[in-house]
Design an enzyme around this catalytic site. Structure first.
Site, PDB file in Angstrom:
ATOM      1  N   ASN A  65       0.803  -1.234   0.000  1.00 39.03           N
ATOM      2  CA  ASN A  65       0.000   0.000   0.000  1.00 39.03           C
ATOM      3  C   ASN A  65       0.833   1.280   0.000  1.00 39.03           C
ATOM      4  O   ASN A  65       0.466   2.264  -0.634  1.00 39.03           O
ATOM      5  CB  ASN A  65      -0.998  -0.018   1.170  1.00 39.03           C
ATOM      6  N   GLY A 122       1.980  -6.069   7.269  1.00 41.56           N
ATOM      7  CA  GLY A 122       1.068  -6.693   6.314  1.00 41.56           C
ATOM      8  C   GLY A 122      -0.210  -7.111   7.012  1.00 41.56           C
ATOM      9  O   GLY A 122      -0.564  -6.584   8.074  1.00 41.56           O
ATOM     10  N   GLU A 182       3.448  -5.405  12.314  1.00 40.80           N
ATOM     11  CA  GLU A 182       2.519  -4.272  12.120  1.00 40.80           C
ATOM     12  C   GLU A 182       1.416  -4.783  11.209  1.00 40.80           C
ATOM     13  O   GLU A 182       1.648  -5.027  10.018  1.00 40.80           O
ATOM     14  CB  GLU A 182       3.246  -3.097  11.462  1.00 40.80           C
ATOM     15  N   CYS A 218      -3.212   1.535   6.410  1.00 37.77           N
ATOM     16  CA  CYS A 218      -3.623   0.812   7.616  1.00 37.77           C
ATOM     17  C   CYS A 218      -4.245   1.766   8.635  1.00 37.77           C
ATOM     18  O   CYS A 218      -5.015   1.351   9.491  1.00 37.77           O
ATOM     19  CB  CYS A 218      -2.437   0.085   8.223  1.00 37.77           C
ATOM     20  N   GLU A 228       7.334   0.323  16.141  1.00 39.17           N
ATOM     21  CA  GLU A 228       8.368   0.869  15.262  1.00 39.17           C
ATOM     22  C   GLU A 228       8.588   2.331  15.635  1.00 39.17           C
ATOM     23  O   GLU A 228       7.912   2.870  16.501  1.00 39.17           O
ATOM     24  CB  GLU A 228       7.927   0.744  13.800  1.00 39.17           C
TER      25      GLU A 228
HETATM   26  P1  NDP Z   1       0.087  -9.388   3.133  1.00 36.62           P
HETATM   27  O1  NDP Z   1       0.077  -9.857   4.534  1.00 36.62           O
HETATM   28  O2  NDP Z   1      -0.630 -10.179   2.119  1.00 36.62           O
HETATM   29  O3  NDP Z   1       1.593  -9.279   2.600  1.00 36.62           O
HETATM   30  C1  NDP Z   1       2.584  -8.488   3.220  1.00 36.62           C
HETATM   31  C2  NDP Z   1       3.939  -9.006   2.807  1.00 36.62           C
HETATM   32  O4  NDP Z   1       4.149 -10.313   3.344  1.00 36.62           O
HETATM   33  C3  NDP Z   1       4.103  -9.168   1.295  1.00 36.62           C
HETATM   34  O5  NDP Z   1       5.419  -8.840   0.945  1.00 36.62           O
HETATM   35  C4  NDP Z   1       3.799 -10.620   1.114  1.00 36.62           C
HETATM   36  O6  NDP Z   1       4.295 -11.201  -0.049  1.00 36.62           O
HETATM   37  C5  NDP Z   1       4.479 -11.220   2.320  1.00 36.62           C
HETATM   38  N1  NDP Z   1       4.026 -12.550   2.674  1.00 36.62           N
HETATM   39  C6  NDP Z   1       2.849 -13.148   2.358  1.00 36.62           C
HETATM   40  N2  NDP Z   1       2.800 -14.389   2.893  1.00 36.62           N
HETATM   41  C7  NDP Z   1       3.962 -14.563   3.560  1.00 36.62           C
HETATM   42  C8  NDP Z   1       4.505 -15.633   4.324  1.00 36.62           C
HETATM   43  N3  NDP Z   1       3.828 -16.755   4.522  1.00 36.62           N
HETATM   44  N4  NDP Z   1       5.729 -15.482   4.866  1.00 36.62           N
HETATM   45  C9  NDP Z   1       6.417 -14.334   4.693  1.00 36.62           C
HETATM   46  N5  NDP Z   1       5.965 -13.297   3.977  1.00 36.62           N
HETATM   47  C10 NDP Z   1       4.747 -13.402   3.419  1.00 36.62           C
HETATM   48  O7  NDP Z   1      -0.399  -7.882   3.173  1.00 36.62           O
HETATM   49  P2  NDP Z   1      -0.717  -6.943   1.942  1.00 36.62           P
HETATM   50  O8  NDP Z   1       0.506  -6.799   1.107  1.00 36.62           O
HETATM   51  O9  NDP Z   1      -1.992  -7.387   1.313  1.00 36.62           O
HETATM   52  O10 NDP Z   1      -0.929  -5.528   2.674  1.00 36.62           O
HETATM   53  C11 NDP Z   1      -2.121  -5.104   3.216  1.00 36.62           C
HETATM   54  C12 NDP Z   1      -2.157  -5.348   4.701  1.00 36.62           C
HETATM   55  O11 NDP Z   1      -1.080  -4.682   5.332  1.00 36.62           O
HETATM   56  C13 NDP Z   1      -3.411  -4.805   5.344  1.00 36.62           C
HETATM   57  O12 NDP Z   1      -3.925  -5.747   6.246  1.00 36.62           O
HETATM   58  C14 NDP Z   1      -2.928  -3.583   6.103  1.00 36.62           C
HETATM   59  O13 NDP Z   1      -3.698  -3.234   7.195  1.00 36.62           O
HETATM   60  C15 NDP Z   1      -1.569  -4.010   6.510  1.00 36.62           C
HETATM   61  N6  NDP Z   1      -0.749  -2.848   6.818  1.00 36.62           N
HETATM   62  C16 NDP Z   1      -0.430  -2.592   8.130  1.00 36.62           C
HETATM   63  C17 NDP Z   1       0.296  -1.462   8.478  1.00 36.62           C
HETATM   64  C18 NDP Z   1       0.683  -1.182   9.880  1.00 36.62           C
HETATM   65  O14 NDP Z   1       1.588  -0.363  10.082  1.00 36.62           O
HETATM   66  N7  NDP Z   1       0.074  -1.788  10.883  1.00 36.62           N
HETATM   67  C19 NDP Z   1       0.708  -0.494   7.448  1.00 36.62           C
HETATM   68  C20 NDP Z   1       0.316  -0.869   6.108  1.00 36.62           C
HETATM   69  C21 NDP Z   1      -0.394  -2.004   5.818  1.00 36.62           C
HETATM   70  P3  NDP Z   1       3.495 -11.170  -1.456  1.00 36.62           P
HETATM   71  O15 NDP Z   1       4.462 -10.426  -2.269  1.00 36.62           O
HETATM   72  O16 NDP Z   1       3.315 -12.575  -1.860  1.00 36.62           O
HETATM   73  O17 NDP Z   1       2.215 -10.454  -1.265  1.00 36.62           O
END
Ligand code: NDP
Length: 481
Positions: free
Chosen positions: A151, A227, A249, A283, A462
């Site tokens: 995002n 994520g 996070e 987020c 963080e």
């Molecule tokens: P995901 O959890 O799908 O993915 C995040 C990252 O993790 C990507 O690089 C993804 O790879 C990777 N990933 C996926 N599966 C695994 C695994 N099993 N082991 C290790 N890494 C893995 O999140 P999104 O990218 O869809 O992002 C949106 C989410 O992030 C929302 O829920 C949002 O709220 C949260 N978010 C939280 C923030 C915070 O500060 N709290 C800030 C911004 C977003 P791949 O490339 O395959 O997708």
């Protein structure tokens, strides 16, 4: 000829070992415009090896030199701000104006902030009268893993990498496979500024084939992940038995509390931004707006008027307020939640549909900013993270009800409170189950403050010195006098 993104391993830009790539799609046009390495565990292993090799000299070169390298990276990002903003906008679908004013400048600030912070750390000392002196020694952990979402691609990627490097660690990082372009540009910058080989390694690919090998590698000492909550749970399940340090996070379902005594004009304008900035894909976006009953109709009328005036369209058009959501799959997910909301009895006040802009973006993944009312707080629409341009409106009668509704989710990331009553603001701020509370503002960030979520929004903080501690091993040294 489409650009082929490369991994950064051991100071070199290189293809994945299996020479396999997959498509990178521009969400505003639906067209494939670049190729992404489909890296595997073997690429991760090479990256970890390079990081291990680089660690002894990086961790012992002194914070001044590390600080200089971080500043050099910041300078190079800044010098290329326009080009990077264009890359970010094309890769993610976000308005170019947003990438220029928020995403890329923040990546610069992340490097500058930690380049400076590492020169201003101090270690505690405890005098045990009269027999001993204890002091806290902090050393870098070694090789650490940084995994980030799509995002705010460069913004969040650098928010992890910069403190990890500043504290003396070497990094193996994975950006989201959905938005890898600016991470690749960062790789090019690192080569250009001469960051020592292996200090930062960036491996592109999917979560299962790149993310997990980083998480389970025995020599990777800590994982910093941003994520979704489900992915966070999976990572925790893999890493916890290995006793790794974890910073998670995760998702949110943030409330915006609007009290009758607030400055309504400001509350409305900021709520429009906090609902729909980056197509609601932050987020910290407020997705549940709770309004004191006596001003509900006034708030709603003005809010809807301003939301209707937002323009959704070509991210490269400076008049667009909303661009495309990040992918077709995500567009379908968000639209399915809008359908669910209607099934749950929700009334759509504005929006609710996919948008097909005329011209080059006709096949892009756009959604109207959508406002829904008439839903209770227990329904799925108000409980599950939608992460798109969708917001619900609800009412409350008094402070107790506002608090109960704000806290009635499994998440606990951020809350905004709009009131001119200072006592109420303080009282609520204490009781809100939320890692960040904004009073009469939203997304006002100071990089020194602890940042993170409660409940299912995460573990750890963080920002500032918190994250420098996360990326360090603390030891107490006791000297008998
Ligand atoms: P995901 O959890 O799908 O993915 C995040 C990252 O993790 C990507 O690089 C993804 O790879 C990777 N990933 C996926 N599966 C695994 C695994 N099993 N082991 C290790 N890494 C893995 O999140 P999104 O990218 O869809 O992002 C949106 C989410 O992030 C929302 O829920 C949002 O709220 C949260 N978010 C939280 C923030 C915070 O500060 N709290 C800030 C911004 C977003 P791949 O490339 O395959 O997708």
């Amino acid at each position: 000829m489409q650009e082929k993104i490369q991994n950064l391993i051991g100071g070199k830009l290189c293809p994945p070992i299996n020479q396999t790539y997959f498509d990178n799609i521009n969400p505003a046009t639906g067209e494939v415009y670049a190729q992404i390495p489909d890296s595997q565990a073997e690429d991760v292993a090479t990256a970890i090896e390079a990081a291990e090799k680089a660690f002894p000299s990086w961790s012992s070169c002194g914070q001044e030199l590390r600080s200089k390298f971080l500043h050099k990276i910041a300078d190079a990002i800044e010098a290329n701000l326009d080009a990077l903003a264009l890359d970010e906008s094309i890769d993610n679908g976000k308005p170019l104006s947003l990438a220029k004013s928020v995403d890329i400048p923040r990546a610069v600030s992340n490097f500058r902030f930690f380049a400076s912070a590492i020169l201003h750390t101090h270690n505690e000392s405890h005098y045990t009268e009269p027999i001993a002196i204890n002091y806290t020694h902090r050393s870098p952990l070694g090789v650490v893993g940084c995994i980030s979402p799509w995002n705010l691609p460069l913004y969040l990627f650098t928010w992890k990498i910069a403190p990890a490097l500043a504290a003396g660690n070497c990094v193996v990082a994975k950006p989201s496979e959905i938005t890898p372009m600016t991470a690749y540009r960062l790789s090019q910058i690192c080569v250009e500024v001469g960051l020592p080989a292996g200090v930062l390694n960036i491996v592109h690919g999917f979560g299962a084939s790149v993310g997990e090998p980083i998480v389970v590698a025995p020599t990777v000492k800590a994982i910093s992940f941003t994520g979704g909550t489900q992915t966070g749970a999976r990572i925790a399940a893999l890493a916890a038995p290995m006793f790794k340090k974890l910073s998670l996070e995760l998702g949110g379902k943030n409330a915006n509390l609007i009290f009758a005594d607030c400055k309504l004009e400001e509350a409305v304008a900021t709520s429009v931004r906090s609902s729909f900035a980056n197509q609601g894909q932050i987020c910290l976006c407020g997705s549940r707006i709770l309004v004191e009953k006596s001003i509900y109709e006034d708030f709603k009328t003005e809010f809807i008027k301003q939301v209707k005036a937002l323009k959704t369209g070509d991210p490269l058009d400076e008049h667009s307020n909303l661009g495309a959501v990040v992918s077709e799959a995500h567009q379908q997910k968000v639209l399915s939640y809008i359908a669910l909301a209607q099934k749950e009895g929700g009334k759509i006040l504005t929006g609710g549909n996919a948008v097909k802009p005329e011209g080059r973006c006709e096949n892009g993944f756009f959604i109207e900013p959508t406002v829904i009312e008439n839903l209770n707080q227990n329904c799925r629409t108000n409980q599950e993270e939608i992460f798109g341009p969708v917001v619900t409106l609800d009412t409350f009668d008094n402070d107790a009800e506002a608090l109960a509704k704000a806290n009635a989710t499994t998440y606990g990331l951020a809350t905004s409170v709009w009131t001119e009553n200072l006592t109420r603001a303080h009282n609520l701020a204490q009781k809100l189950e939320s890692g960040v509370v904004w009073i009469n503002c939203w997304l006002l960030r100071d990089l020194r403050t602890p940042f993170g979520g409660m409940k299912q929004s995460g573990v750890g903080r963080e920002g500032g010195f918190e994250v420098l501690k996360f990326f360090s091993e603390e030891k107490n040294i006791c000297i008998k006098l």
